[in-house]
Design a protein around this motif. Structure first.
Motif, PDB file in Angstrom:
ATOM      1  N   PRO A 148     -73.965  81.730  -2.582  1.00 63.26           N
ATOM      2  CA  PRO A 148     -74.602  82.485  -3.657  1.00 63.26           C
ATOM      3  C   PRO A 148     -75.883  83.133  -3.145  1.00 63.26           C
ATOM      4  O   PRO A 148     -76.439  82.730  -2.124  1.00 63.26           O
ATOM      5  N   SER A 188     -70.455  83.729 -12.497  1.00 66.28           N
ATOM      6  CA  SER A 188     -70.207  83.842 -11.063  1.00 66.28           C
ATOM      7  C   SER A 188     -71.016  84.998 -10.503  1.00 66.28           C
ATOM      8  O   SER A 188     -70.863  86.141 -10.922  1.00 66.28           O
ATOM      9  N   THR A 189     -71.869  84.705  -9.549  1.00 61.65           N
ATOM     10  CA  THR A 189     -72.664  85.781  -8.964  1.00 61.65           C
ATOM     11  C   THR A 189     -71.760  86.753  -8.222  1.00 61.65           C
ATOM     12  O   THR A 189     -72.012  87.953  -8.180  1.00 61.65           O
ATOM     13  N   THR A 190     -70.697  86.228  -7.639  1.00 63.04           N
ATOM     14  CA  THR A 190     -69.746  87.087  -6.951  1.00 63.04           C
ATOM     15  C   THR A 190     -69.160  88.101  -7.920  1.00 63.04           C
ATOM     16  O   THR A 190     -69.109  89.302  -7.646  1.00 63.04           O
ATOM     17  N   ARG A 194     -69.408  92.299  -8.226  1.00 66.38           N
ATOM     18  CA  ARG A 194     -68.255  93.198  -8.326  1.00 66.38           C
ATOM     19  C   ARG A 194     -68.354  94.049  -9.583  1.00 66.38           C
ATOM     20  O   ARG A 194     -67.947  95.211  -9.587  1.00 66.38           O
TER      21      ARG A 194
END
Lengths: 334, 334
Positions: A148, A188-190, A194
């Motif tokens: 993260p 979710s940082t991911t 996105r």
DNA sequence: CTGTTAGCGCTTTCAT
DNA sequence: ATGAAAGCGCTAACAG
């Protein structure tokens, strides 16, 4: 079977045997061959514990991972192994199954083992950060793969989530999509990165074209897709947070009689299952193997330069289309 | 940070510190607390190498596996970990990627590491047997999971391939199938056993309803299914050697406009992908997690009784239907 | 070139 | 109840 017995049998000193084994001192051919013979006769193998104790090197690196069952993570494992083995290191797998006590036990163990380095793939939970800190404090080189954003105190290997998402959506648009839906994961940082890439790509951002699940699972994809469908808004493309979500989304679309790819263009992420679908879809492939290799490289690199400030390496996700996808799934049982 | 420093800080002898840590000797409360305090102050952690060297126990077991990417194998890994960690052992993963030199290097390493036990999942190649022999000769407890039939010299954990195959086909028949096709793998003893089960279940054995690939992959399933289809013989059920093969078969069937499950009943094996298919199919699930657990149990058991003749444990595959299948694929990225 | 020997950090008798 | 000291098997000065 100790080095002493070998020495006696060969009629030399232990120092000579050690020198022959490690090839780090000159030994006459005569003695060397006698030693080698004795080693063969006795089927002698140096004791790693003693060696490590004496040298202070264990030649092992640990890979901490939440779930080895995840194809991405097992690919990363392979990458780590590849470079570690190339350097004569072995890899110890620490699969925590998302369990806190297990993670803690593994880190304790890593510290006791005097492991030479660690590759870490954790979650965004605080504990992951804490455990990484413990390892770093102990002076052990640590590379965080797909960590993260908050883990800047450590060497990181990331992928270009935002950019890749932007590309993915742009590709859908170039293929004729006018409205692309986004299936993400909250917390979710991911997924957040996105989403930014998605927003970057679409001309107008319509929140009703986005939906978020709790995780990257089939069920989350299915539910999120249903949510969007129920809103009745128009769309002709879907960008999902993972292939599993895409698969779930495909099921939802099917129930609503939307055809892939005729009515709806589908794009997944991670390229784990895209090619197995009934109507194969496109996916942004995460270069998991390379992530593993790079992470291990960084660890070795850090072993030789402990001072340098933390680095960040970014790897590129790349598009894999139904056409390009090899259908040769690897599955051998015996 | 050594035990000696702790001893000095606490004003006791190293023997006392050792006794406190291992809780194997009586130590007065007074001294114990001083020692514990010193340990905390110094953030002391015993050195595993020294400990192992002194005790001759490493508390590690190795898992040798051809390909950690295979879901079955990573499930087995989890099972092994579960019981090993419960006994305070750690698991070292040796994933060979089907590569001979790699396998050999790992076994060398296992021998040097004085590992306490080994779980082995190999191929049917001769080398696997040879390497197992080396390990056993070194006196290391070894359990072979899903090993080929020729490995009777070692503790084995198998599944009831033949019986399960027979059950699978019988189930298809009970569901109304009159002619069930068989997709297998040549050169695989596992596949051979399943073929026997198949033959046991069908009333008349028609070779033209069987086809064999080189491996358990999607492509092999696709090709084998095509082969049978091209023969023009009638069938209304398909029993595939793996879920991946079943997926490949489904694609072939689709190309020939056969509908699942309306025209054709499909049955896979291993239950890795069955629930992800567009038209979910049934599958005989391999109890991979339990195989891992059992294998580890057997290793520990063998550690305490080295004399007993080799054992064979057989686990049952069980049917998982589309209805029963949970669609909650586990896939978390971060 | 080869051998002697003092550790590496921990455990474990054996005295006290 | 505690401590001194002898290893565990190997490496690496240091001497010769």
């Amino acid at each position: 079977m100790t080095i002493r017995e070998v020495a006696e049998r060969a009629g030399v000193s232990v120092a000579t045997v050690s020198a022959v084994i490690n090839e780090n001192k000159y030994v006459s051919d005569e003695l060397r061959s006698r030693v080698l013979q004795a080693i063969r006769d006795l089927d002698y193998r140096p004791n790693r514990w003693a060696k490590s104790l004496a040298t202070g090197k264990g030649y092992t690196i640990a890979y901490v991972v939440p779930d080895i069952t995840n194809p991405i993570f097992s690919q990363i494992t392979k990458g780590i192994q590849e470079v570690a083995n190339g350097q004569n290191y072995s890899v110890i797998l620490c699969s925590t199954n998302f369990d806190s006590p297990t993670l803690q036990r593994y880190v304790d163990w890593i510290l006791e083992m005097r492991v030479d380095g660690v590759v870490f793939t954790g979650s965004h939970h605080q504990q992951s950060l804490d455990e990484m800190i413990r390892i770093v404090k102990a002076g052990i080189p640590l590379a965080a793969a797909m960590a993260p954003g908050s883990a800047e105190f450590v060497d990181r290997i990331l992928i270009n989530d935002q950019e890749a998402a932007c590309q993915a959506v742009t590709i859908l648009q170039n293929q004729g999509c006018h409205a692309v839906a986004f299936l993400g994961v909250s917390e979710s940082t991911t997924s957040l990165k996105r989403l930014r890439g998605y927003q970057e790509a679409v001309t107008v951002y319509s929140p009703e074209l986005t939906a978020f699940g709790a995780d990257f699972t089939w069920q989350d994809g299915y539910t999120a897709m249903q949510a969007i469908l129920s809103r009745g808004c128009l769309f002709d493309g879907v960008f999902a947070g993972s292939d599993l979500m895409a698969l779930g989304a495909a099921a939802a679309l099917r129930e609503h009689s939307r055809r892939i790819p005729d009515d709806i263009q589908l794009m997944g992420f991670d390229n784990t299952y895209a090619h197995l679908a009934d109507s194969p879809f496109q996916s942004m492939a995460i270069p998991a193997f390379d992530i593993g290799k790079t992470a291990a490289d960084v660890v070795f690199w850090r072993m030789n330069d402990r001072q340098r400030p933390p680095t960040t390496t970014t790897l590129q996700a790349r598009l894999v289309g139904p056409a390009a996808a090899s259908r040769k799934g690897e599955f051998q049982q015996q």
